[in-house]
Write a protein that holds these residues in place. Structure first.
Motif, PDB file in Angstrom:
ATOM      1  N   CYS A  76       5.437  30.968  13.853  1.00 20.34           N
ATOM      2  CA  CYS A  76       6.884  30.753  13.696  1.00 20.34           C
ATOM      3  C   CYS A  76       7.222  29.776  12.575  1.00 20.34           C
ATOM      4  O   CYS A  76       8.396  29.604  12.253  1.00 20.34           O
ATOM      5  N   CYS A  99       2.136  26.715  21.423  1.00 21.10           N
ATOM      6  CA  CYS A  99       3.269  26.448  20.537  1.00 21.10           C
ATOM      7  C   CYS A  99       4.523  26.328  21.400  1.00 21.10           C
ATOM      8  O   CYS A  99       4.887  27.293  22.086  1.00 21.10           O
ATOM      9  N   HIS A 144       7.505  26.405  20.526  1.00 17.80           N
ATOM     10  CA  HIS A 144       8.597  27.256  20.024  1.00 17.80           C
ATOM     11  C   HIS A 144       8.356  28.722  20.402  1.00 17.80           C
ATOM     12  O   HIS A 144       9.286  29.425  20.787  1.00 17.80           O
ATOM     13  N   CYS A 145       7.125  29.191  20.245  1.00 16.95           N
ATOM     14  CA  CYS A 145       6.789  30.573  20.603  1.00 16.95           C
ATOM     15  C   CYS A 145       6.600  30.725  22.108  1.00 16.95           C
ATOM     16  O   CYS A 145       6.775  31.817  22.645  1.00 16.95           O
ATOM     17  N   HIS A 194       2.980  25.458  13.101  1.00 15.58           N
ATOM     18  CA  HIS A 194       2.474  26.789  13.451  1.00 15.58           C
ATOM     19  C   HIS A 194       2.623  27.642  12.189  1.00 15.58           C
ATOM     20  O   HIS A 194       3.516  28.476  12.074  1.00 15.58           O
TER      21      HIS A 194
END
Ligand SMILES: [Zn+2]
Length: 107
Positions: A64, A6, A8-9, A60
């Motif tokens: 998130c 991911c 973002h994570c 996701h």
């Protein structure tokens, strides 16, 4: 089981946390009212169903809850990259002219 990164994570997570949301990089018409029914229908409902490398939108969902894009090989399920929306992929899609069926004919 796949593990998907991911963006973002910033970590690899189990595929069970993600959901595909269709083809990526489909621009919304700038003036929907000016579209013909065929143009609007094409934007809303028709997507490529290509073999090989394909850009897809993923979420996701159990993490998130952010959307991102992924380049995935539709024949091997291998995810080559994930990248935030608004950025460009490193890998390009496989052009249809480069894909051959099992008999060696171009499709
Ligand atoms: Zn995430």
């Amino acid at each position: 089981m796949l593990h998907i990164f991911c963006p973002h994570c910033g970590e690899l997570r189990s595929e069970e946390e993600f959901h595909p949301s269709g083809q990526a990089h489909i621009p919304r018409p700038l003036d929907p009212a000016a579209c013909t029914d065929a143009e609007w229908g094409d934007y809303m409902f028709f997507r490529d169903n290509s073999r090989g490398q394909h850009h897809e939108l993923w979420i996701h969902a159990a993490g998130c809850r952010q959307y991102f894009n992924a380049t995935r090989n539709t024949m091997t399920y291998e995810i080559l990259e994930t990248y935030p929306i608004g950025t460009q992929p490193q890998f390009s899609e496989t052009p249809a002219s480069a894909i051959k069926n099992t008999q060696g004919d171009q499709v």
